[in-house]
Design an enzyme around this catalytic site. Structure first.
Site, short mmCIF file in Angstrom:
data_model
loop_
_atom_site.label_atom_id
_atom_site.label_comp_id
_atom_site.label_asym_id
_atom_site.label_seq_id
_atom_site.Cartn_x
_atom_site.Cartn_y
_atom_site.Cartn_z
CB CYS A 1 25.67 -7.20 16.57
SG CYS A 1 26.55 -6.91 15.03
CG ASN B 1 24.57 -3.43 18.47
OD1 ASN B 1 24.59 -3.44 17.25
ND2 ASN B 1 23.54 -3.02 19.17
CD GLU C 1 4.86 -4.44 3.70
OE1 GLU C 1 5.67 -3.65 3.20
OE2 GLU C 1 5.20 -5.28 4.55
CG HIS D 1 1.87 4.09 -19.02
ND1 HIS D 1 1.64 4.90 -20.12
CD2 HIS D 1 0.80 4.25 -18.21
CE1 HIS D 1 0.48 5.53 -19.96
NE2 HIS D 1 -0.06 5.15 -18.81
#
Ligand code: F6R
Length: 592
Positions: A2, A98, A469, A492
């Site tokens: 936060c 936080n 990515e 596969h």
């Protein structure tokens, strides 16, 4: 994670706090709230964005003190009641937090026994009440702070003020960041320095188990025993903490376009006078280790996959793990293992858990992070910073490229392989070329795939790591289901999913795997897939979608990851999604 902001004595606390919340909402954006003092404590909070919060607070706020919070829900759903700030039962303490309180159930039980009642489900509300309980019992706020610091387990940065003193802000810190900005006639606080840099470049960073008492003219810092301590003030590199969008519509595209300067900055920091510049002890420990283990999460894990290969090039044996997996089955092969952790934020809970285990076993370790002063930076044995500048967009782009670049440089330093520097420099030209010439083409592909439900990325070796990515980036911001598959694995199983019209995006930048990848393209094409191929010129065919200049193939994740990032960006944009703040995610994942 936060975000916290606060001001005392500042001429327009509302402006500072709201601007600060907007800058910090990369830390969480489920809900937001502010509290200030004006004829008693006033609290405004709601589910939704900081902009929404701004629409429900009074236009003019006459106050000397204000705290604000932007939340990423951990304990308790993102509801108005669970939104910070929290007011204690007897309305004496107004607090934002936080972090995560591990023993909050036990503390809630204790307070319930003392007659306390709670309106929400958060761990934070318990702390507001615990502070109040001890404040009322001891009659002294410092005593109350000292007491709760001994009782509360977990991570926290707290900021609060009391109903009896409209001139003082209190802050307490353990394992969550909290910075104080020193002004003339005012003082500020925030989770990171970025919201304050416009107003001051003098900061005090609290260390764990310290607390601060902040008035407009004075900042006093104490240790957990309540003894006042002297702290150095520090200044920050404005460029690295700036949140300025610099004319870009979103942080993500700004950060993609900052990739070349990120790579350049790393080369300048860690390679000078024709030599790599790393701590000689770190290099010695790496040289002496017989096995290097890479541990990270998400995008940083993908950087670790690439990094592992780099060390293998210099005859190091390696293994790579997802942090949350390794933590529950830690293995450390070899007689002298060395652990490399990678984390953009330096605050990822899964990795912090791993570091605890690593320390228990006295294993040598390094953190590669973009966040100086973060938990992992402070607690790892060695730390290398990425110097990428703050990354605001939740989807990591420039930090990923920086991680890969730094891992390549560190591996090359083991053999003083300076060819890497030339290869990195060449790859910058490829990135600029993509930025200058390929965006319209990428937008066209984005338009074609934006309404698809599923798609695949294919690659082998370094191109497979890049595919992983690329696929993560697309799914997290465009919500299209996407999978990265190593070309050889297709037959596969996954090939069963190939059907007419399904997009398959293929990277072919590695001469060793190019021929096999061409075979894979035929396999999916013959089953009706719509193939988009990204290839280097020397490996390309006329029908390919994007052909980039050649580069040292092992630098795919540096040279051509921008194509994957732009594609994810333009798809999300075309779908009208919130590019910088995808649903359900936070910039730093501080829960396991
Ligand atoms: C995706 C992304 C995440 C993070 C992951 C680890 O764009 O950013 O997958 O890479 O949450 O975070 P850090 O690197 O801060 O440890």
């Amino acid at each position: 994670m936060c975000g916290i902001v606060g001001a005392v004595g500042f001429v327009s606390p509302k402006d500072y706090v709201f601007n600060g919340l907007k800058m910090l909402d990369y830390r969480g954006y489920d809900s937001a709230g502010v509290a200030y003092f004006n004829n008693g404590i006033q609290i405004f909070k709601d589910v939704g964005s900081v902009e929404h919060l701004l629409s429900i607070v009074p236009e003019t706020i006459d106050t000397n003190i204000m705290i604000g919070h932007t939340r990423w829900a951990t304990h308790g759903a993102p509801t108005k009641l669970n939104t910070h700030p929290h007011l204690s039962f007897h309305e004496k303490i107004c607090l934002v937090h936080n972090g995560v309180i591990e023993n909050f159930k036990e503390l809630r039980g204790f307070l319930t026994g003392k007659g306390y009642r709670f309106y929400g489900e958060t761990d934070t509300e318990i702390i507001a009440n615990l502070l109040e309980y001890y404040y009322l019992e001891k009659g002294e706020i410092i005593e109350a702070i000292k007491t709760i610091m001994t009782l509360v387990k977990g991570s926290y940065a707290f900021a609060f003020f009391t109903s009896e003193d409209k001139n003082t802000l209190y802050v307490i810190k353990k394992a969550s960041p909290l910075v104080i900005g020193l002004g003339e006639g005012f003082n500020l606080i925030a989770s990171d320095a970025s919201p304050m840099i416009e107003h001051t470049n003098k900061f005090i960073e609290l260390d764990d188990l310290e607390f601060g008492i902040v008035t407009k003219d004075k900042v006093a810092i104490y240790n957990k025993k309540g003894e006042q301590i002297k702290k150095d003030t520090i200044s920050k590199d404005v460029e690295l903490i700036s949140h300025d969008l610099k004319g870009y519509p979103h942080y993500m595209i700004k950060e993609i376009e900052e990739i070349p300067q990120t790579v350049r900055r790393l080369m300048a920091k860690y390679y000078q006078d024709d030599k790599y510049q790393f701590d000689p002890n770190l290099i010695k420990d790496l040289e002496e280790s017989d096995h290097i283990i890479f541990i990270a999460c998400g995008t940083s894990y993908h950087a670790g996959l690439v990094g592992g290969r780099y060390f293998e090039k210099y005859d190091k044996s390696t293994s790579r793990f997802i942090a949350s997996e390794w933590a529950f089955h830690p293995t450390y092969p070899g007689k002298k293992p060395f652990i490399i952790m990678i984390s953009q934020s330096g605050e990822t809970a899964d990795l912090i858990h791993c570091l605890k285990i690593i320390k228990e076993h006295n294993l040598k370790n390094l953190i590669i992070t973009n966040t100086g002063g973060s938990t992992l930076d402070r607690n790892a044995m060695y730390s290398l910073l990425l110097y990428s500048g703050i990354e605001v967009s939740v989807a990591s782009t420039k930090a990923y490229v920086a991680q890969v670049t730094l891992l390549a440089m560190l591996a090359a330093a083991l053999s003083n392989d300076t060819k890497l520097i030339d290869d990195l420099t060449d790859s910058l030209d490829v990135i600029y070329d993509i930025q200058d010439h390929y965006k319209p083409l990428i937008m066209k592909v984005a338009d074609e795939i934006k309404d698809k439900k599923n798609l695949f990325y294919l690659g082998r070796s370094f191109d497979y790591f890049l595919s992983l990515e690329a696929s993560l980036k697309l799914k997290e911001i465009s919500y299209i289901h996407s999978e990265a598959i190593p070309g050889g694995e297709l037959k596969h199983g996954p090939i069963a999913l190939i059907e007419k019209g399904i997009p398959v995006i293929v990277f072919i930048t590695d001469p060793d795997t190019a021929a096999s990848m061409r075979g894979n393209i035929e396999e999916v094409k013959s089953r009706g897939a719509k193939v988009y191929t990204i290839a280097t010129k020397s490996l390309s065919k006329p029908e390919d979608t994007i052909m980039v200049e050649d580069y040292a193939y092992y630098l795919s994740s540096v040279a051509v990851s921008s194509i994957a990032f732009y594609l994810a960006y333009y798809v999300a944009l075309a779908k009208g999604l919130n590019v910088d703040k995808p649903r359900n995610l936070a910039k730093s994942v501080t829960v396991e």
